[in-house]
Write a protein that holds these residues in place. Sequence first.
Motif, mmCIF file in Angstrom:
data_model
loop_
_atom_site.group_PDB
_atom_site.id
_atom_site.type_symbol
_atom_site.label_atom_id
_atom_site.label_comp_id
_atom_site.label_asym_id
_atom_site.label_seq_id
_atom_site.Cartn_x
_atom_site.Cartn_y
_atom_site.Cartn_z
ATOM 1 N N VAL A 156 -3.117 -1.346 8.389
ATOM 2 C CA VAL A 156 -3.431 -1.479 6.958
ATOM 3 C C VAL A 156 -4.551 -0.507 6.598
ATOM 4 N N ALA A 170 -3.255 -0.915 1.393
ATOM 5 C CA ALA A 170 -1.899 -0.403 1.609
ATOM 6 C C ALA A 170 -1.390 -0.777 2.989
ATOM 7 N N CYS A 171 -0.238 -1.430 3.022
ATOM 8 C CA CYS A 171 0.440 -1.724 4.278
ATOM 9 C C CYS A 171 1.426 -0.599 4.570
ATOM 10 N N THR A 172 1.803 -0.449 5.807
ATOM 11 C CA THR A 172 2.697 0.642 6.138
ATOM 12 C C THR A 172 4.092 0.411 5.561
ATOM 13 N N ILE A 224 -5.542 -1.980 -6.049
ATOM 14 C CA ILE A 224 -4.181 -1.469 -5.912
ATOM 15 C C ILE A 224 -3.583 -2.106 -4.662
ATOM 16 N N LEU A 225 -2.472 -2.767 -4.809
ATOM 17 C CA LEU A 225 -1.751 -3.334 -3.680
ATOM 18 C C LEU A 225 -0.478 -2.526 -3.527
ATOM 19 N N CYS A 226 -0.301 -1.913 -2.381
ATOM 20 C CA CYS A 226 0.851 -1.015 -2.246
ATOM 21 C C CYS A 226 1.181 -0.806 -0.772
ATOM 22 N N GLN A 227 2.109 0.104 -0.527
ATOM 23 C CA GLN A 227 2.455 0.510 0.827
ATOM 24 C C GLN A 227 2.202 2.010 0.949
ATOM 25 N N TYR A 228 1.912 2.442 2.173
ATOM 26 C CA TYR A 228 1.671 3.878 2.343
ATOM 27 C C TYR A 228 2.766 4.499 3.190
ATOM 28 N N GLU A 229 3.104 5.726 2.858
ATOM 29 C CA GLU A 229 4.051 6.478 3.678
ATOM 30 C C GLU A 229 3.309 7.455 4.572
ATOM 31 N N LEU A 289 1.645 6.971 -1.535
ATOM 32 C CA LEU A 289 1.745 5.516 -1.672
ATOM 33 C C LEU A 289 3.033 5.169 -2.394
#
Lengths: 111, 256
Positions: free
Chosen positions: A72, A99-101, B215-220, B233
């Motif tokens: 994270v 950010a989660c993966t 910001i709540l998200c996912q990362y690439e 993101l």
Amino acid sequence: MAQYELYRRSSLGMALTDTLDELITESHIDPQIAMKVLAQFDLTIAEALHNRVKAKAAIKGHLHVYRFCDDVWTFIVDRPTFKLEGSETVHADRIKVVACTARAPPGGKPE
Amino acid sequence: MSNQLVPSVYTYVIDEVCEKVAPTFAEMGVGQNVLAELRQTWKRKIASMRVADFDFKESFDDGYGVYDGAGGQYGTEYYGGDHNDSSFAAAANLAALASGVGGDGTAPDSYHIPQNDGAGDEAQAETSKVVETAQPSQREIDELVQRLWQERHRAEGEAAEEQGRGSLAKQRIRQLDGVDDDDDEEDEDDNEDGIGSDLDDEDSEDETADVSHIILCQYEKVNRVKNKWKCTLKDGIITVNGRDYVFNKAQGDFEW
């Protein structure tokens, strides 16, 4: 599709947990059902953001803190500017990014 | 990143979640009216947060009315005075506790006690004061509770001191000195990276940061070249300045 509990912290997730808390307090439902509702929320919100949102964003700012733990990323960005679709911009003093993966999510298939 | 999309996406999520859990509700023998209640309350709460302009605001106004009549304790009570009242009862309990533990007449200022029992107010000399603070603000209550808490602590401390007095007193003090010295040294060691250290301070800064802007998200991808960070993101919700925005993809460019 990734399934994270991350989005429970969003306003929509907080509104749901608040609602479930009330229903449990009044003994309309038991916590077991609430857990199932939250699990469904995790799925649906991720699916909705993925499939029903096309908007893109650009975020700039001064990185105050960065942290990477258990896959994270957490960033604290000072004076961020957000570029919305169509030249509108939004400013803030400080924002936290969690950010989660997107790659190999727990409890879901990698995309 | 869009705020216009928020109402439609959120409405979709609410309806979809309710639809998907309907069989579970049926299986567990929970009535569909409870599910309807869940949907209504959820919508009402998200609309009241004003993170976007929800079009179901009016449509559920009707539902809200019915609901308020039937449920009674929703809405007003949740946000309204009852909360204060219960905090107040707790404060009064604390007051009773404090005077009980103290036991030596150091009863807390009496003006918060009559407030609680209402009927006897007129007889009290402090009536005017009571009336003025009949609907105490949250802050006043916080202060009151804190003060009572401190009083209680002091009372407990005195009680403990009294117990320790006598033949054991000297020994006790000596012991305390010893432990204290050790503690000081340990504290210094701990402070390198434990609670209360610089690292911990960073954490507390986080906490202030996440109150309203997140910001709540996912990362690439997250890349860094020197002090330049580039993040790709996706699937995110931004809450900033009291508004929600959603994005499918976002590019973050930060300087450290």
